[in-house]
Design an enzyme around this catalytic site. Structure first.
Site, mmCIF file in Angstrom:
data_model
loop_
_atom_site.group_PDB
_atom_site.id
_atom_site.type_symbol
_atom_site.label_atom_id
_atom_site.label_comp_id
_atom_site.label_asym_id
_atom_site.label_seq_id
_atom_site.Cartn_x
_atom_site.Cartn_y
_atom_site.Cartn_z
ATOM 1 C CD GLU A 129 -2.883 -1.118 -0.002
ATOM 2 O OE1 GLU A 129 -3.153 -0.033 -0.541
ATOM 3 O OE2 GLU A 129 -3.282 -2.210 -0.435
ATOM 4 C CG ASP A 172 2.704 -6.860 -6.025
ATOM 5 O OD1 ASP A 172 2.169 -6.500 -4.952
ATOM 6 O OD2 ASP A 172 2.157 -7.639 -6.830
HETATM 7 ZN ZN LIG Z 1 -2.523 -2.582 -4.709
#
Ligand SMILES: [Zn+2]
Length: 416
Positions: free
Chosen positions: A280, A361
């Site tokens: 996040e 990611d």
């Molecule tokens: Zn995401």
């Protein structure tokens, strides 16, 4: 039948066929792979869970197909079927004729309520049929009704002022009014972004500061490491409504809060939760929200320009079966017909979103552990009964996140 009517009908059926076909492809792909867990997940996900995810996905696709057909019929009833003419006539009967703005608002409110009534059986079935059958529903009928009343009131409170302003601008439109309408629209949306976490979200959920725990210690260490300022970690009582889990940020600058669903904290270990939060933070560090806002603002600029051009185009109203040409019916027709033209934007917007997911990611792999994020994702796929075997075409079109297998392979390639 005019050429415009024919073109409109062609567009309606093109949308119907494409979207129906995509639902069908997804269902077929999931059914085809139902008997075996994909190799990469075979140690972490059992056949039972895999088959539950398959059945859940197929049930959602079938419901989507039925809802799509009903919504298409409703669109045709409102337009060529004369629904808008009747609703506008009733609104004129209710209000005096010399207050066009007020009768326009009443008309739009009636249209909103009528469309809500058409959607209501689907919402009820989704919550108490589908979600209950697969064990996700935590909502009582009383909470469902209170939510419905609350969200209708909040929706009206938000929609009525901006619709009044838009109609007033349309009524007094000059050559450059569309730019003013856009500025007002953007200002209003920014205001909502600020107000949502403070005023609107607390109407529906409780947000409590995260209590001291191993989870919290991990997350605070990560925030320090990433030099990420936040006004606090909050737990949201998502379990009141659903067993599905999530995490997100709200607010801006120093006031931004990190919100974790209680369901998520229960599902993940501290290390896994840290990796999810790192993902996040990755969205924030790569400025994904401002990029998305910029794209949306350019699209809304283009759309408002089109709306102001259509306002005085008789073919637009006649071709779509509407007798009264005025700002209110223009807004109604525009909001009903425009999504048909915007179909190609869905896959483009989702492609951008998937690119952002990969970037977040990659950030998580750098600042936390890629392997922990993999474990967290596998747990979340299992607990949310998300399919591991989507159809490639459906996924390209509809999925805001990369397919499970590709996403995990990408993370594994970055493992330290
Ligand atoms: Zn995401």
């Amino acid at each position: 039948m005019s050429d415009i009517t024919l073109a409109f009908l062609a567009l309606v059926f093109f949308n119907l066929i494409i979207r129906f076909w995509l639902y069908q492809r997804q269902a077929v792909s999931v059914i085809r792979h139902r008997s075996q867990v994909p190799e990469a997940f075979s140690t972490a996900i059992g056949l039972d869970d895999h088959q539950k995810a398959a059945d859940y996905t197929v049930a959602k696709m079938r419901l989507g197909q039925i809802q799509l057909c009903v919504e298409t019929v409703w669109l045709l009833v409102l337009t060529l079927g004369g629904g808008i003419n009747s609703l506008y006539g009733w609104a004129l009967d209710l209000m005096s004729a010399d207050t066009p703005l007020l009768s326009g608002l009443v008309f739009l409110a009636m249209l909103g309520v009528a469309s809500g009534v058409i959607d209501l059986p689907f919402a009820i079935y989704r919550q108490f049929g589908l979600e209950t059958r697969f064990g996700f529903n935590r909502m009582t009928p009383v909470l469902f009704v209170t939510d419905l009343i609350r969200s209708t009131l909040v929706g009206a409170l938000i929609a009525l002022p901006i619709l009044s302003l838009l109609m007033w601008l349309l009524q007094n439109a000059g050559p450059t009014t569309w730019i003013w309408a856009w500025l007002a629209w953007m200002g209003f949306n920014m205001l909502l972004l600020f107000l949502y976490p403070v005023l609107i979200a607390p109407l529906f959920n409780k947000f409590t500061p995260m209590p001291d725990s191993a989870h919290k210690a991990k997350l605070e260490a990560l925030l320090n490491r990433c030099q990420f300022q936040a006004s606090g970690l909050f737990v949201m009582d998502g379990s009141r409504r659903s067993a599905h889990a999530n995490a997100y940020f709200t607010g801006f600058g120093r006031n931004r809060r990190i919100v974790l669903f209680d369901t998520l904290i229960n599902q993940l270990t501290p290390d896994q939760l840290e990796a999810v939060l790192a993902h996040e933070i990755g969205h924030y560090q790569r400025k994904h929200l401002p990029k998305r806002l910029l794209t949306m603002s350019l699209i809304s600029l283009a759309l408002l320009w089109v709306l102001f051009q259509l306002l005085d185009a008789p073919w637009f109203y006649q071709g779509l079966g509407v007798q009264d040409a005025n700002p209110a019916t223009a807004l109604a027709l525009f909001s009903l017909a425009m999504p048909l033209c915007l179909l190609p934007l869905t896959p483009l917007s989702n492609a951008l979103s998937r690119k952002h997911e990969y970037e977040a990611d990659a950030y998580a792999a750098q600042s936390s552990e890629a392997s922990e994020l993999v474990h967290a994702l596998v747990t979340m796929y299992r607990e949310n009964a998300a399919t591991l075997t989507p159809d490639s075409m459906y996924s390209l079109f509809h999925d805001s996140h990369p397919p499970a297998a590709l996403r995990i392979a990408h993370l594994q390639s970055m493992q330290r």
